[in-house]
Design an enzyme around this catalytic site. Structure first.
Site, PDB file in Angstrom:
ATOM      1  N   THR A 184      41.933 -49.542  45.381  1.00 28.11           N
ATOM      2  CA  THR A 184      42.181 -50.974  45.442  1.00 28.11           C
ATOM      3  C   THR A 184      42.722 -51.312  46.816  1.00 28.11           C
ATOM      4  O   THR A 184      42.937 -50.428  47.638  1.00 28.11           O
ATOM      5  CB  THR A 184      43.191 -51.363  44.353  1.00 28.11           C
ATOM      6  OG1 THR A 184      43.366 -52.775  44.348  1.00 28.11           O
ATOM      7  CG2 THR A 184      44.549 -50.732  44.600  1.00 28.11           C
ATOM      8  N   ARG A 212      39.193 -52.334  29.963  1.00 25.21           N
ATOM      9  CA  ARG A 212      40.291 -51.620  30.627  1.00 25.21           C
ATOM     10  C   ARG A 212      40.907 -52.453  31.741  1.00 25.21           C
ATOM     11  O   ARG A 212      40.214 -53.089  32.530  1.00 25.21           O
ATOM     12  CB  ARG A 212      39.782 -50.297  31.182  1.00 25.21           C
ATOM     13  CG  ARG A 212      40.860 -49.438  31.869  1.00 25.21           C
ATOM     14  CD  ARG A 212      40.877 -49.591  33.362  1.00 25.21           C
ATOM     15  NE  ARG A 212      41.752 -48.619  34.025  1.00 25.21           N
ATOM     16  CZ  ARG A 212      42.015 -48.590  35.326  1.00 25.21           C
ATOM     17  NH1 ARG A 212      41.464 -49.492  36.126  1.00 25.21           N
ATOM     18  NH2 ARG A 212      42.819 -47.680  35.836  1.00 25.21           N
ATOM     19  N   VAL A 213      42.234 -52.459  31.812  1.00 28.33           N
ATOM     20  CA  VAL A 213      42.983 -53.093  32.896  1.00 28.33           C
ATOM     21  C   VAL A 213      43.927 -52.048  33.461  1.00 28.33           C
ATOM     22  O   VAL A 213      44.617 -51.353  32.707  1.00 28.33           O
ATOM     23  CB  VAL A 213      43.777 -54.318  32.400  1.00 28.33           C
ATOM     24  CG1 VAL A 213      44.677 -54.864  33.513  1.00 28.33           C
ATOM     25  CG2 VAL A 213      42.821 -55.410  31.915  1.00 28.33           C
ATOM     26  N   ASP A 215      46.708 -50.910  36.887  1.00 28.34           N
ATOM     27  CA  ASP A 215      48.023 -51.316  37.391  1.00 28.34           C
ATOM     28  C   ASP A 215      47.969 -52.493  38.356  1.00 28.34           C
ATOM     29  O   ASP A 215      48.960 -53.201  38.532  1.00 28.34           O
ATOM     30  CB  ASP A 215      48.677 -50.140  38.119  1.00 28.34           C
ATOM     31  CG  ASP A 215      47.925 -49.779  39.407  1.00 28.34           C
ATOM     32  OD1 ASP A 215      46.748 -49.375  39.300  1.00 28.34           O
ATOM     33  OD2 ASP A 215      48.500 -49.915  40.504  1.00 28.34           O
ATOM     34  N   GLY A 238      45.593 -45.882  38.074  1.00 30.12           N
ATOM     35  CA  GLY A 238      46.438 -46.988  37.631  1.00 30.12           C
ATOM     36  C   GLY A 238      47.272 -46.678  36.415  1.00 30.12           C
ATOM     37  O   GLY A 238      48.411 -47.145  36.305  1.00 30.12           O
TER      38      GLY A 238
END
Length: 324
Positions: A184, A212-213, A215, A238
């Site tokens: 990221t 999915r998510v 951090d 994450g």
């Protein structure tokens, strides 16, 4: 039983509940007032992003404007398959984006599982400034973005779709350390007023489970700052960063007197000590304090960060690492 009766019965005096300020380290009680020269720092070798943010800071723009515009450079970079437009899809072929932003006054905004909007960081800022909320998700986030004037766009590029279809042939679901399938951009900026702002934006883990998510949009995990102390951003796996609330931890360690470097190392070591499989994934942090000092630490060699300070762009900076 009333509170005072309870205290009398148990022998606890009201005065005993008051803790002397001498109990706490003095640096916790005193904010850092040192005002550094403007600086922009970002995870990974995103020098174009730090150049954009740094040049804005040198021209008097706020830290908040600089971090937003800085990370947008990578959101628009179709060659970057981990952020924004052109991001790798989940295993069902959906490009879903996550982002968050924090202002010097401690306000924050975030979006998760956002589809068809090329610049999620702009939507996150709108959430922060134009709603009483911190986070919007999925269809609600998309609806809000459209109401705010953002235009829908197909974010699945031809090259990302081709790579996804090739992945479907073997479906290996294992993040590769330091390979762009789970990274990221997180950015921190200090402006000429000494104010700190931060932003974090990503398309998340390539071929992740639908929904999915990670951090990156989570305040305290992928990003946290306190304008009296400093800020931190994280990248890598994450899930590991979320479990330790890593960025928040780093800022609190700096509040207690640690340097950005030592705070980043301790945050990494918290994960290492609790995760026997830490050799199988990467996490990395970058931190910036009010004095303009930068620190970074990661598990494995290969992570890099970029900065822009006093007109000089520095990229491919290598932090200390554990790699054991």
């Amino acid at each position: 039983m009333k509170r005072r009766q309870f205290l009398q019965k148990t022998g606890i005096s009201v005065g005993a509940l008051s803790v002397s300020s001498s109990f706490f380290p003095q640096n916790i009680l005193k904010p850092m007032n040192t005002k550094p020269k403007p600086v922009a720092v970002a995870t990974w070798n995103f020098q174009n992003a730090t150049k954009k943010a740094g040049s804005m800071l040198e021209n008097g723009f706020s830290a908040l404007d600089a971090v937003e515009q800085g990370v947008m450079v990578e959101e628009a970079n179709l060659k970057n398959t981990t952020v924004g437009d052109g991001g790798a899809p989940d295993r069902d072929g959906n490009v879903t984006l996550d982002a968050c932003i924090m202002s010097p006054d401690g306000d924050a905004g975030a979006v998760v599982y956002l589809k068809e909007i090329a610049h999620p960081i702009q939507v996150a800022r709108k959430v922060m400034e134009d709603t009483p909320h911190v986070m919007l998700a999925g269809e609600g986030a998309l609806q809000f973005a459209i109401q705010q004037g953002f235009k829908k766009k197909n974010l699945l590029t031809e090259s990302s779709e081709k790579a996804w279809k090739e992945w479907l042939e073997h479906k290996e679901y294992r993040p590769i350390i330091n390979i762009e399938n789970h990274d990221t951009i997180g950015m921190l900026c200090v402006d000429d007023k000494g104010d700190i702002a931060g932003a974090c934006t990503t398309s998340g883990l390539s071929y992740k489970v639908n929904g999915r998510v990670g951090d990156s949009p989570i305040i305290g995990a992928g990003l946290f700052l306190d304008n009296e102390i400093g800020g931190a951003v994280g990248t890598g796996m994450g899930e590991a960063i979320m479990k330790s609330v890593g960025s928040f931890l780093i800022v609190e360690l700096m509040r207690q007197g640690m340097s950005p470097q030592d705070a980043c190392k301790e945050a990494v070591m918290r994960t290492v000590r609790k995760a026997p499989n830490h050799k199988d994934f990467q996490i990395a942090y970058v931190a910036l304090n009010k004095a303009g000092e930068i620190g970074s630490y990661c598990i494995h060699k290969g992570f890099s960060y970029a900065k822009f300070h006093e007109g000089i762009s520095s990229d491919n900076l290598s932090p200390s690492y554990l790699d054991s």
